[in-house]
Design a protein around this motif. Structure first.
Motif, PDB file in Angstrom:
ATOM      1  N   GLU A   1       0.827  -1.201   0.000  1.00  0.00           N
ATOM      2  CA  GLU A   1       0.000   0.000   0.000  1.00  0.00           C
ATOM      3  C   GLU A   1       0.867   1.259   0.000  1.00  0.00           C
ATOM      4  N   MET A   2       1.917   1.260   0.851  1.00  0.00           N
ATOM      5  CA  MET A   2       2.812   2.414   0.892  1.00  0.00           C
ATOM      6  C   MET A   2       3.578   2.551  -0.426  1.00  0.00           C
ATOM      7  N   TRP A   3       3.970   1.409  -0.990  1.00  0.00           N
ATOM      8  CA  TRP A   3       4.682   1.394  -2.269  1.00  0.00           C
ATOM      9  C   TRP A   3       3.840   2.055  -3.365  1.00  0.00           C
ATOM     10  N   LEU A   4       2.569   1.681  -3.473  1.00  0.00           N
ATOM     11  CA  LEU A   4       1.705   2.256  -4.497  1.00  0.00           C
ATOM     12  C   LEU A   4       1.349   3.714  -4.182  1.00  0.00           C
ATOM     13  N   THR A   5       1.170   4.027  -2.893  1.00  0.00           N
ATOM     14  CA  THR A   5       0.886   5.412  -2.515  1.00  0.00           C
ATOM     15  C   THR A   5       2.033   6.323  -2.912  1.00  0.00           C
ATOM     16  N   TYR A   6       3.254   5.838  -2.716  1.00  0.00           N
ATOM     17  CA  TYR A   6       4.437   6.621  -3.092  1.00  0.00           C
ATOM     18  C   TYR A   6       4.433   6.956  -4.578  1.00  0.00           C
ATOM     19  N   TRP A   7       4.226   5.942  -5.417  1.00  0.00           N
ATOM     20  CA  TRP A   7       4.272   6.192  -6.858  1.00  0.00           C
ATOM     21  C   TRP A   7       3.053   6.981  -7.335  1.00  0.00           C
ATOM     22  N   SER A   8       1.946   6.872  -6.635  1.00  0.00           N
ATOM     23  CA  SER A   8       0.806   7.742  -6.924  1.00  0.00           C
ATOM     24  C   SER A   8       1.177   9.197  -6.666  1.00  0.00           C
ATOM     25  N   SER A   9       1.943   9.432  -5.582  1.00  0.00           N
ATOM     26  CA  SER A   9       2.409  10.789  -5.282  1.00  0.00           C
ATOM     27  C   SER A   9       3.333  11.300  -6.370  1.00  0.00           C
ATOM     28  N   VAL A  10       4.172  10.419  -6.896  1.00  0.00           N
ATOM     29  CA  VAL A  10       5.078  10.806  -7.989  1.00  0.00           C
ATOM     30  C   VAL A  10       4.271  11.310  -9.182  1.00  0.00           C
ATOM     31  N   LEU A  11       3.239  10.544  -9.554  1.00  0.00           N
ATOM     32  CA  LEU A  11       2.398  10.956 -10.680  1.00  0.00           C
ATOM     33  C   LEU A  11       1.667  12.264 -10.375  1.00  0.00           C
ATOM     34  N   SER A  12       1.244  12.433  -9.141  1.00  0.00           N
ATOM     35  CA  SER A  12       0.521  13.644  -8.754  1.00  0.00           C
ATOM     36  C   SER A  12       1.391  14.878  -8.849  1.00  0.00           C
ATOM     37  N   ASN A  13       2.705  14.701  -8.831  1.00  0.00           N
ATOM     38  CA  ASN A  13       3.618  15.832  -8.892  1.00  0.00           C
ATOM     39  C   ASN A  13       4.076  16.130 -10.312  1.00  0.00           C
ATOM     40  N   GLY A  14       3.392  15.570 -11.312  1.00  0.00           N
ATOM     41  CA  GLY A  14       3.654  15.968 -12.691  1.00  0.00           C
ATOM     42  C   GLY A  14       4.491  15.004 -13.499  1.00  0.00           C
ATOM     43  N   HIS A  15       4.994  13.937 -12.903  1.00  0.00           N
ATOM     44  CA  HIS A  15       5.767  12.958 -13.669  1.00  0.00           C
ATOM     45  C   HIS A  15       4.846  12.075 -14.493  1.00  0.00           C
ATOM     46  N   GLN A  16       5.409  11.462 -15.520  1.00  0.00           N
ATOM     47  CA  GLN A  16       4.617  10.625 -16.402  1.00  0.00           C
ATOM     48  C   GLN A  16       4.914   9.154 -16.144  1.00  0.00           C
ATOM     49  N   GLU A  17       3.975   8.298 -16.542  1.00  0.00           N
ATOM     50  CA  GLU A  17       4.124   6.875 -16.284  1.00  0.00           C
ATOM     51  C   GLU A  17       5.352   6.300 -16.980  1.00  0.00           C
ATOM     52  N   HIS A  18       5.624   6.733 -18.201  1.00  0.00           N
ATOM     53  CA  HIS A  18       6.763   6.154 -18.927  1.00  0.00           C
ATOM     54  C   HIS A  18       8.082   6.548 -18.260  1.00  0.00           C
ATOM     55  N   GLU A  19       8.113   7.716 -17.575  1.00  0.00           N
ATOM     56  CA  GLU A  19       9.314   8.106 -16.835  1.00  0.00           C
ATOM     57  C   GLU A  19       9.581   7.134 -15.690  1.00  0.00           C
ATOM     58  N   ILE A  20       8.518   6.802 -14.961  1.00  0.00           N
ATOM     59  CA  ILE A  20       8.653   5.880 -13.836  1.00  0.00           C
ATOM     60  C   ILE A  20       9.173   4.536 -14.325  1.00  0.00           C
ATOM     61  N   LEU A  21       8.592   4.039 -15.397  1.00  0.00           N
ATOM     62  CA  LEU A  21       8.984   2.741 -15.927  1.00  0.00           C
ATOM     63  C   LEU A  21      10.445   2.746 -16.368  1.00  0.00           C
ATOM     64  N   GLU A  22      10.847   3.804 -17.087  1.00  0.00           N
ATOM     65  CA  GLU A  22      12.231   3.881 -17.563  1.00  0.00           C
ATOM     66  C   GLU A  22      13.207   3.936 -16.396  1.00  0.00           C
ATOM     67  N   ASP A  23      12.881   4.733 -15.376  1.00  0.00           N
ATOM     68  CA  ASP A  23      13.767   4.843 -14.223  1.00  0.00           C
ATOM     69  C   ASP A  23      13.893   3.514 -13.482  1.00  0.00           C
ATOM     70  N   MET A  24      12.777   2.818 -13.302  1.00  0.00           N
ATOM     71  CA  MET A  24      12.821   1.567 -12.555  1.00  0.00           C
ATOM     72  C   MET A  24      13.564   0.488 -13.338  1.00  0.00           C
ATOM     73  N   GLN A  25      13.425   0.492 -14.655  1.00  0.00           N
ATOM     74  CA  GLN A  25      14.165  -0.465 -15.469  1.00  0.00           C
ATOM     75  C   GLN A  25      15.661  -0.188 -15.411  1.00  0.00           C
ATOM     76  N   ALA A  26      15.999   1.107 -15.313  1.00  0.00           N
ATOM     77  CA  ALA A  26      17.416   1.502 -15.308  1.00  0.00           C
ATOM     78  C   ALA A  26      18.082   1.202 -13.978  1.00  0.00           C
ATOM     79  N   PHE A  27      17.356   1.349 -12.883  1.00  0.00           N
ATOM     80  CA  PHE A  27      17.987   1.290 -11.566  1.00  0.00           C
ATOM     81  C   PHE A  27      17.593   0.095 -10.719  1.00  0.00           C
ATOM     82  N   LEU A  28      16.630  -0.718 -11.166  1.00  0.00           N
ATOM     83  CA  LEU A  28      16.251  -1.911 -10.413  1.00  0.00           C
ATOM     84  C   LEU A  28      16.544  -3.146 -11.236  1.00  0.00           C
ATOM     85  N   HIS A  29      17.052  -4.180 -10.569  1.00  0.00           N
ATOM     86  CA  HIS A  29      17.239  -5.460 -11.263  1.00  0.00           C
ATOM     87  C   HIS A  29      15.913  -6.197 -11.237  1.00  0.00           C
ATOM     88  N   ILE A  30      15.169  -6.125 -12.300  1.00  0.00           N
ATOM     89  CA  ILE A  30      13.828  -6.714 -12.335  1.00  0.00           C
ATOM     90  C   ILE A  30      13.888  -8.104 -12.946  1.00  0.00           C
TER      91      ILE A  30
END
Length: 505
Positions: free
Chosen positions: A476-505
């Motif tokens: 719940e906290m994990w999703l709330t955090y990323w919801s806050s990111v979107l609320s601050n003007g970031h786009q979904e594709h930015e989140i995806l690109e960043d997580m692919q770049a910095f997380l070993h998925i």
């Protein structure tokens, strides 16, 4: 008080039981001194002062947390701290407040400011909350929820099917929209920035207009007539109040509860004389003072049932009392991102984290241009949100399938829909899959490249710092955090690109 306790064994027994429940916070202990945040020559400072004797009807609360509100940012307001939560440790003479001693409460601080380790509060301004309620919810359970529900009450009183409100991207604005929808009322909202309007529209929270829209008054007037709106709530004043009054039909009422504009509010008397329209100043404290005890009980009951959902508040950061100046500076950079808490009680503070302290320090000391880029998201800089139905542009099916196969978690995850209203289903599934992998690995695996990871944390720090101090936060906290990111003007594709770049998925 001591004499009364000594003669009433049943009362003493109840205090002992509550003391056991509250752990080290002993009931009916009154300290002699306290730390208080006050204005000094060079900003906010801490002073030590003696705690005066409690009067009848008063209780002493050991503070756990108190949020910062806009009034503390815009004005050198002497009443620092409008609300908070904590444990009642003693009461004044007489019977009033005896049921609260030892209990955890949310409170409205009308007697004195709440930015202190011990606060004197009226027993009538306390709302008992569960011991397991997160401090983020409890600390913000009084002022804005009472404001939003009072607005809804007044809308019903005026037989208005719709509420018109300004500064709708604020905490109380969002709360009003969610609570109004639950009460069967429509909302017409006005915000300052286009990306806030897009976010609220994606959340399907009624009609939303931007202040600089062309022909704004005509659009709002047409919406008011169509949706039978007879009441408006304005926290800006200045030129906004007359616009709202013009937009409402005859006998409409505008309640002015703030003056963020700062300019003089001039009203055309003809509207008030010939159309029966009214502009009325509104103070929540005065409104509550005139409510009956039965009405207050009903109001608090609604808050208790809705504080984790429609009446919840997004909290982005926590500071100690000694960090009050940094807290106000941090919160003032982008007040729509969420609340900051002041927390004097070590047992309720987050664990010491060099990551969080370095992060906050880097933001506060960043050059103005960089800070604006990180936190303010002005209209000229705001990137357009993804169009509705636009997906992520990346196939995440394999990741979701892998996480589901390994852990069998995704089908059983129960998420409050209000948390993910501004996310596409694809992004929600992707984030849950990443969280599931994190649980499997016992930690989110960050890249070895320290510099990019540091940049990634700073980029999103305006949305939350809590998440950065936990190896595996709750889903719940994990999703709330990323919801806050979107609320601050970031786009979904930015989140995806960043997580692919910095997380070993």
């Amino acid at each position: 008080n001591a004499e009364y306790m000594g003669t009433d064994k049943k009362f003493q027994k109840s205090l002992m039981l509550r003391s056991k429940r509250s752990g080290s916070e002993s009931a009916n202990y009154t300290p002699q001194f306290r730390k208080q945040v006050v204005w000094g020559e060079n900003g906010l400072t801490i002073v030590s002062e003696r705690i005066r004797p409690l009067k009848s009807g008063e209780v002493l609360v050991r503070l756990h947390a108190s949020p910062i509100h806009p009034i503390e940012v815009f004005e050198k307001y002497q009443h620092l701290g409008q609300e908070g939560c904590g444990r009642v440790i003693s009461k004044g003479p007489g019977m009033s407040g005896w049921t609260l001693v030892g209990r955890r409460v949310a409170f409205l601080s009308q007697i004195e400011g709440a930015w202190s380790d011990y606060v004197i509060v009226s027993a009538n301004d306390c709302l008992v909350v569960e011991d397991d309620m997160p401090v983020e919810f409890a600390a913000c359970a009084s002022l804005n929820p009472m404001m939003a529900l009072s607005m809804i009450q007044m809308a019903h009183h005026h037989k208005s099917k719709t509420i018109l409100n300004t500064a709708a991207s604020s905490t109380v604005g969002r709360m009003l929209m969610c609570a109004a929808r639950a009460e069967g009322l429509e909302t017409i909202s006005i915000v300052r920035k286009p990306h806030h309007a897009e976010e609220l529209r994606r959340m399907n929270l009624g009609l939303v207009f931007v202040e600089n829209d062309e022909n704004l008054m005509e659009k709002v007037r047409a919406a008011c007539l169509r949706l039978e709106c007879h009441v408006a709530f304005d926290c800006k004043g200045g030129s906004m109040s007359p616009l709202l009054l013009h937009a409402l039909p005859p006998h409409g009422v505008v309640y002015l509860y703030g003056h963020l504009d700062g300019n003089v509010t001039s009203i055309d008397a003809q509207m008030m004389i010939h159309q029966g329209k009214q502009l009325i100043g509104f103070s929540l404290r005065q409104h509550l003072h005139h409510m009956s005890q039965l009405s207050l009980m009903a109001l608090r009951s609604k808050i208790t049932s809705g504080i984790r959902t429609a009446l919840s508040t997004r909290v982005i950061c926590r500071f100690s009392l000694e960090q009050a100046n940094d807290a106000i500076a941090f919160y003032g950079r982008d007040m729509t991102a969420g609340k900051c808490l002041l927390m004097p009680d070590p047992s309720y503070q987050m664990a010491e984290s060099s990551v969080e302290s370095q992060l906050i320090e880097s933001i506060l000391e960043a050059p103005a241009s960089r800070t604006g880029e990180l936190l303010s998201f002005d209209e000229d800089d705001a990137q357009s949100p993804p169009e509705e139905g636009m997906g992520l542009g990346v196939d995440v099916t394999d990741e979701i399938t892998a996480a589901t196969t390994e852990l069998n978690l995704l089908p059983e995850v129960q998420i409050d829909s209000s948390i993910v209203q501004n996310m596409s289903p694809e992004l929600v599934e992707f984030l849950i899959s990443v969280h599931a992998r994190a649980i499997a690995n016992a930690a989110v695996q960050l890249s070895d490249d320290v510099e990019p990871v540091s940049e990634w944390k700073v980029r999103y720090s305006s949305c939350s710092t809590d998440i950065l101090t936990q190896s595996v936060p709750s889903v719940e906290m994990w999703l709330t955090y990323w919801s806050s990111v979107l609320s601050n003007g970031h786009q979904e594709h930015e989140i995806l690109e960043d997580m692919q770049a910095f997380l070993h998925i």
